[in-house]
Design a protein around this motif. Structure first.
Motif, PDB file in Angstrom:
ATOM      1  N   MET A   1      17.352   4.645  26.997  1.00  0.00           N
ATOM      2  CA  MET A   1      17.150   2.601  25.971  1.00  0.00           C
ATOM      3  C   MET A   1      17.676   3.727  24.541  1.00  0.00           C
ATOM      4  SD  MET A   1      17.706  -0.529  27.705  1.00  0.00           S
ATOM      5  CE  MET A   1      17.521  -0.700  26.411  1.00  0.00           C
TER       6      MET A   1
ATOM      7  N   THR B   1      18.490  -7.438  24.821  1.00  0.00           N
ATOM      8  CA  THR B   1      17.809  -6.817  24.291  1.00  0.00           C
ATOM      9  C   THR B   1      18.671  -5.888  23.541  1.00  0.00           C
ATOM     10  OG1 THR B   1      16.516  -5.795  26.475  1.00  0.00           O
ATOM     11  CG2 THR B   1      16.987  -4.146  24.545  1.00  0.00           C
TER      12      THR B   1
ATOM     13  N   TRP C   1      12.552  -3.842  23.559  1.00  0.00           N
ATOM     14  CA  TRP C   1      13.043  -3.576  24.365  1.00  0.00           C
ATOM     15  C   TRP C   1      12.205  -4.154  25.187  1.00  0.00           C
ATOM     16  CZ3 TRP C   1      11.951   0.528  20.961  1.00  0.00           C
ATOM     17  CH2 TRP C   1      13.303   1.766  20.943  1.00  0.00           C
TER      18      TRP C   1
END
Length: 327
Positions: free
Chosen positions: A107, A272, A278
């Motif tokens: 991420m 997100t 996140w």
């Protein structure tokens, strides 16, 4: 000392040991210019980074997280180290260490725009949307986390989409040469044929959705016309199958996130994009289905609405990290 690109393949997705994550956060605090580190401290930090591959990985992630979210406030240096400041430093280090440990694999790379995106003429931050009118009269709506450049000269009208998502309504070309209007992503080219269309670039693929008119997409060795009410995903290797247009494809322009029997994991990933931080989805609830329309301007409220409609609860670990878990 290796950079992020020099680490072993897959290292950027590696989970960090909590102890290493906390040490990295502490070193980043000690090396902050406001902390006025001396030469001995710099050498000690370099020695710690060089002593293990995960130390260097943790250091790089800590820098990237702090650059984006400013978890370690600049004023928490050596100056005025009263009891309150020491407590604030501990809290900041704890938050950063938690982010380093719990952030989903991959991420950080997803949220971290490439250099070209940071230098782009037009940019939106996470959670920001913006409307731009180009010199030729074309209208461009920018979604969250978007960056693009534009070249309009005597022979072309070219949009260079580095990252993110655009809704484009092309204007008739008043220039005598009738310059083509094209959008380029790393995966290919889109040529507009008097149209209103949406272009999204995410990781290694791009997607175009056509609301009016048509576009021609060229990617890999292939070309295809995408007509109104159709959409198409493509990569640098070629074109996927053309599919019917999802009616709410551009709901983001009105500040809405539309879910139509979507898995909770996919919904969380989409939400997100609009959040400074996140959202993790526990595998135990990732397959739950969700439908509805949600206002993007308050992602915390969206998460609370999810918890009110599904058998889940939301854990807010820090302002930047939330987890969806079974109720």
């Amino acid at each position: 000392m290796p950079g992020a690109a020099d680490l072993m393949p897959g290292a950027q997705d590696e989970r960090l040991d909590p102890r290493v994550a906390r040490e990295a956060a502490q070193w980043l605090m000690r090396m902050h210019p406001a902390a006025e580190p001396d030469e001995a401290e710099r050498r000690a930090c370099l020695a710690w980074r060089a002593s293990h591959a995960q130390h260097e990985l943790a250091w790089q992630r800590a820098q990237q997280f702090n650059d984006r979210f400013v978890v370690l406030p600049p004023e928490l240096g050596k100056a005025a180290l009263g009891r309150k400041t020491v407590r604030q430093r501990r809290q900041a280090v704890t938050k950063l260490a938690l982010l380093l440990t719990m952030a989903p694999a991959g991420m950080l790379a997803y949220k971290h725009m490439p250099v070209a995106a940071w230098r782009a003429a037009y940019r939106t931050a996470t959670g920001e949307r913006r409307s731009v009118q180009l010199a030729d009269g074309s209208r461009v709506e920018m979604n969250t986390g978007t960056a693009f450049d534009v070249v309009i000269d005597d022979v072309q009208r070219l949009v260079l989409l580095h990252e993110g998502e655009l809704l484009i309504e092309t204007a008739p070309d008043s220039h005598g040469a009738l310059r083509p209007f094209r959008v380029r992503t790393d995966e290919g080219f889109i040529r507009a044929i008097g149209t209103r269309f949406n272009v999204r670039r995410d990781a290694a693929w791009s997607e175009v959705a056509v609301f009016e008119g048509a576009v021609e997409v060229a990617a890999g060795e292939g070309k295809r016309i995408v007509a109104a009410d159709e959409q198409l995903r493509f990569t640098a290797h070629g074109l996927a199958a053309t599919e019917p247009l999802v009616s709410h494809q551009a709901a983001w322009v009105d500040g809405m996130l539309q879910a139509d029997d979507q898995t909770l994991a996919a919904f969380a990933a989409e939400l997100t994009r609009h959040r400074r931080g996140w959202i993790r989805c526990d595998p135990a609830v990732a397959g739950l289905r969700i439908s509805g329309s949600f206002q993007l301007d308050d992602t915390d409220q969206v998460l609370r609405a999810v918890a009110a409609t599904l058998p889940v609860k939301i854990r807010f670990h820090t302002p930047y990290l939330a987890t969806i878990v079974p109720a």
